[in-house]
Design an enzyme around this catalytic site. Structure first.
Site, PDB file in Angstrom:
ATOM      1  N   LYS A  17      47.236  48.484  33.013  1.00 40.98           N
ATOM      2  CA  LYS A  17      47.343  47.397  32.042  1.00 40.98           C
ATOM      3  C   LYS A  17      47.749  47.949  30.682  1.00 40.98           C
ATOM      4  CE  LYS A  17      43.434  45.020  34.238  1.00 40.98           C
ATOM      5  NZ  LYS A  17      42.059  44.512  34.057  1.00 40.98           N
ATOM      6  N   CYS A  35      50.368  33.019  80.290  1.00 41.40           N
ATOM      7  CA  CYS A  35      49.678  32.548  81.483  1.00 41.40           C
ATOM      8  C   CYS A  35      49.779  31.032  81.494  1.00 41.40           C
ATOM      9  CB  CYS A  35      48.211  32.987  81.468  1.00 41.40           C
ATOM     10  SG  CYS A  35      47.220  32.239  82.769  1.00 41.40           S
ATOM     11  N   GLU A  44      35.807  41.358  40.555  1.00 38.10           N
ATOM     12  CA  GLU A  44      35.993  41.500  42.000  1.00 38.10           C
ATOM     13  C   GLU A  44      34.637  41.595  42.688  1.00 38.10           C
ATOM     14  OE1 GLU A  44      39.462  42.230  44.732  1.00 38.10           O
ATOM     15  OE2 GLU A  44      39.288  41.690  42.616  1.00 38.10           O
ATOM     16  N   SER A  63      47.663  36.807  40.561  1.00 37.75           N
ATOM     17  CA  SER A  63      47.639  38.093  41.257  1.00 37.75           C
ATOM     18  C   SER A  63      48.611  39.030  40.544  1.00 37.75           C
ATOM     19  CB  SER A  63      48.037  37.917  42.723  1.00 37.75           C
ATOM     20  OG  SER A  63      49.299  37.290  42.814  1.00 37.75           O
ATOM     21  N   LEU A  64      48.611  40.305  40.936  1.00 39.45           N
ATOM     22  CA  LEU A  64      49.434  41.302  40.255  1.00 39.45           C
ATOM     23  C   LEU A  64      50.644  41.680  41.091  1.00 39.45           C
ATOM     24  CD1 LEU A  64      46.679  43.727  38.900  1.00 39.45           C
ATOM     25  CD2 LEU A  64      47.895  41.946  37.635  1.00 39.45           C
ATOM     26  N   CYS A  79      48.672  37.052  85.540  1.00 36.79           N
ATOM     27  CA  CYS A  79      47.707  37.128  84.437  1.00 36.79           C
ATOM     28  C   CYS A  79      46.594  38.110  84.783  1.00 36.79           C
ATOM     29  CB  CYS A  79      47.117  35.742  84.176  1.00 36.79           C
ATOM     30  SG  CYS A  79      45.762  35.750  82.982  1.00 36.79           S
ATOM     31  N   LYS A  92      41.659  49.694  41.624  1.00 32.84           N
ATOM     32  CA  LYS A  92      41.871  48.360  42.205  1.00 32.84           C
ATOM     33  C   LYS A  92      40.894  48.169  43.361  1.00 32.84           C
ATOM     34  CE  LYS A  92      45.375  45.311  44.156  1.00 32.84           C
ATOM     35  NZ  LYS A  92      44.571  44.951  45.328  1.00 32.84           N
ATOM     36  N   TYR A 109       9.118  45.987  39.195  1.00 27.65           N
ATOM     37  CA  TYR A 109      10.009  44.822  39.155  1.00 27.65           C
ATOM     38  C   TYR A 109       9.527  43.759  40.139  1.00 27.65           C
ATOM     39  CZ  TYR A 109      14.285  42.041  39.130  1.00 27.65           C
ATOM     40  OH  TYR A 109      15.181  41.007  39.012  1.00 27.65           O
ATOM     41  N   ASP A 110       9.232  44.186  41.376  1.00 25.92           N
ATOM     42  CA  ASP A 110       8.789  43.238  42.405  1.00 25.92           C
ATOM     43  C   ASP A 110       7.491  42.538  41.998  1.00 25.92           C
ATOM     44  OD1 ASP A 110      10.973  43.956  43.892  1.00 25.92           O
ATOM     45  OD2 ASP A 110       9.883  45.355  45.186  1.00 25.92           O
TER      46      ASP A 110
END
EC number: 6.5.1.2
Length: 689
Positions: A308, A444, A182, A84-85, A426, A124, A38-39
């Site tokens: 779901k 303080c 995600e 969002s859920l 302090c 999740k 690949y490289d």
């Protein structure tokens, strides 16, 4: 390089090979090519594109990292809201959710029988939601969730995430494809990053989710690429119709969540393999129970399961509440708890002078991390718990992030246990501590307390303020201890020599930090206002105030009534703002920042700054050679031009300066022959001030 076929054909062939290999590796988890091969092919493609730039296309594997850093992210609208859920925490919550959607369905379809409650369960992920848009198969936008309606355009960063395809693996893709998923940081990479940060004197990330969120908001895509985020896709929308693979010899628009997951994988995305079909809530519970325990064997964090309805038409019919989709829900894992001992209670001093007690604990494993500290908020909180040093306590992670003590066992209290009292002086500067009326927090009162100064500098450099990369906690400690920095303005007077006198600071790091500090001058007025650290003025309130008061002069002279006239600003905030600007030390700081060129007015946004900045390089001719430590050649060129200079490609007698980086070539020899001054990146930046 000798080619057997025309370069355009070889380039296309290489792209297809590399894209097929990426698809097999990331989407199918079935590598078809050795890394070395690949490289080698990747390098060949790079060389060909360098030789024939007219054939470079946005979807080429070489173009993942190529965009220059941005000054800020643009806000963009989601074509399809990214909600969002709703959260469930018990099986009873799940039963109640099912009853709610069934009851709502009956109000819509009174005459029809109740549809079956068939679910698809997925893990999740504890990461950052992204919305990806593909047009004609090409990735054109990646955005964060934001408020669900609008998010931040982080396309340049999204392109660096290798499991996200730049082109869909489909010959005739739909005109528009919206994918949701995600972005997350695998645990192994998270621990590596923290080791690297600690070695560089930077604070470690608190958890992988914070690391992923912070990474996506980096302004420089090269940093994002180095952090190696991962991605799982889980939702698919075809707003203009079209056909995607749905199964063996089957294509069309998905009708079920099961088909969505199949389609995503065959479009080139990674899908979390641990999803399951569940015919009823009992099967959902079995799935939840399994992963409540087994999640610790995964190479990433998951904080619950997502349930779901499998039928997408049913999901669509049910629609949304004001906040959540009715057809799906997140069932969060029970927060983990552990028993440990309170060894001591120490006191931290924050940037506003607030004294916060912290429980030092016997180290214990909790939610996959070692916990040795827990916040105790204030003296009243300790009294309410009846907490003594030496007590045995139960801790858990609130939201599985922040450790807190939820129970004390007074019946197990040893004879050596002792109560805690807040100090009257302090712990940092030993000046008297005061507790204002109607406040639970002791403070303080010394504005020059080293702890307060450190907190102010860290806040000034923080992500939502001036966003100065590389100014970590240990470095701030040294700068304040050596009295090199007493106010944020002092940061802009630091020299390379001063930085090099600090521990673990080399030339490269010093140059990089000076660039980051210089670049922070371009941050807009709302960020500077937030960075000032006025009590009660967070990033949201800073934006509200900056929208109404277009300059620091307007804000400094505003009355309490003027300030309260801003929607969202109450009397307590208004009083705090007015008192801050009446302080002579703060007035001096503002004058300093103005003289240094910070953006203290809306009119001096980066786009206008170039028009008003004194042209410190007026008429000077520069040539750049070699690789600079932190600036790309284009960034260095832009910096010179911004300050009135000119950049040439070759050295001549008309050249005023040669900017020299690593691996400088013949230009350096030519400049030396002509006696032309040679400067490095740091000196160039200092000339631009």
């Amino acid at each position: 390089m000798v080619l057997k076929e025309p370069p355009a054909e070889r380039i296309q062939q290489l792209r297809r090979l590399l894209q097929r290999a990426s698809y097999a590796y990331y989407a199918l988890d079935q590598p078809i090519m050795e890394d070395e091969v690949y490289d080698q092919l990747y390098r060949e493609l790079q060389e060909l594109e360098a030789a024939y730039p007219e054939y470079i296309t946005p979807d080429s594997p070489t173009q993942r990292i190529g965009e220059a850093p941005v000054s800020q992210f643009e806000s963009v609208s989601h074509r399809i809201p990214l909600y969002s859920l709703e959260n469930a925490f018990t099986f009873a919550d799940m039963v109640a959710w099912q009853e709610r959607w069934q009851r709502y369905w009956r109000t819509l379809r009174q005459e029809e029988p109740l549809p079956p409650a068939e679910y698809v369960c997925e893990l999740k992920m504890d990461g950052v939601a992204l919305a990806l848009t593909y047009e004609n198969g090409l990735l054109v936008r990646g955005a964060t969730r934001g408020d669900g309606q609008r998010g931040e355009d982080v396309t340049s960063n999204v392109r660096t995430i290798r499991p996200i395809p730049l082109r869909l693996a489909l010959d005739n893709p739909p005109p528009v494809v919206e994918v949701r998923g995600e972005a997350f940081l695998p645990l192994e990479r998270f621990h590596q990053l923290n080791q690297e940060r600690q070695a560089q004197g930077e604070p470690p990330f608190a958890n992988p989710r914070n690391a992923a969120a912070g990474t996506l908001r980096q302004l420089d895509p090269r940093i994002v690429a180095q952090r190696q985020l991962d991605f799982f896709a889980y939702a698919l929308h075809l707003p203009e119709g079209g056909s995607v693979p749905l199964g063996e010899n089957q294509a069309g628009e998905p009708q079920s969540q099961r088909q969505v997951l199949y389609a995503l994988q065959h479009l080139g995305f990674r899908v979390n393999p641990h999803h399951a079909d569940c015919p009823d809530l009992e099967a959902v519970k079995a799935y939840y129970d399994r992963w409540q325990t087994a999640r610790h064997q995964l190479p990433y964090l998951t904080d619950g399961i997502v349930v779901k309805l499998n039928d997408l038409k049913l999901q669509q019919t049910l629609g949304f509440t004001q906040k959540f989709p009715r057809g799906s829900i997140a069932w969060k894992y029970e927060p983990e708890q552990a028993i440990t001992d309170v060894l001591a209670i120490t006191v931290q001093v924050g940037r506003t002078g607030a004294l916060t007690p912290v429980a030092e604990l016997a180290p214990v494993q909790l939610a996959g991390t070692t916990v040795s500290r827990a916040t105790l908020h204030n003296a009243d909180y300790i009294a309410e718990l009846d907490l003594h040093i030496g007590d045995k306590v139960v801790i858990h992670k609130a939201g599985e992030i922040i450790p807190e003590i939820v129970r004390v066992f007074p019946e197990l209290r040893p004879p050596t246990a002792r109560p805690f009292t807040m100090p009257t002086a302090c712990p940092e500067c030993h000046q008297p501590v005061v507790r204002p009326a109607n406040e639970a927090v002791s403070r303080c009162g010394n504005p020059r307390c080293p702890a307060i100064v450190r907190g102010q500098i860290r806040h000034w450099a923080s992500r939502d303020a001036l966003d100065i990369q590389g100014l970590g906690e240990k470095l701030v400690q040294q700068l304040v201890t050596k009295e090199l920095v007493r106010t944020p303005a002092d940061l802009y007077r630091l020299t390379a020599a001063q930085l090099l006198s600090l521990e673990r600071m080399g030339q490269k790091s010093a140059d990089k930090l000076l660039v980051a500090i210089a670049n922070s001058k371009q941050q807009p007025w709302p960020r500077v206002l937030y960075g000032l650290g006025i009590r009660h003025v967070g990033s949201v309130n800073a934006q509200l105030l900056a929208d109404r008061f277009k300059s620091v002069e307007e804000l400094a002279t505003a009355t309490v009534a003027d300030l309260c006239g801003v929607d969202g600003i109450g009397e307590e905030i208004a009083q705090a703002v007015q008192e801050w600007f009446q302080d002579p030390d703060h007035q001096s700081l503002i004058a300093d920042l103005q003289a240094l060129g910070l953006q203290l007015a809306a009119a001096l946004h980066p786009a206008q700054k170039a028009l008003t900045t004194e042209k410190s390089l007026n008429g000077k001719r520069f040539v750049i050679t070699g690789t600079l430590p932190t600036l790309t050649r284009e960034q260095a060129k832009a910096l010179i031009q911004k300050h009135g200079g000119h950049v040439s490609e070759s050295v001549s007698r008309q050249t005023d300066y040669l900017v020299v980086g690593e691996k400088a070539g013949s230009k350096l020899r030519r400049a030396q022959e002509l006696g032309i001054p040679c400067i490095n990146e740091t000196e160039l930046i200092q000339m631009c001030r």
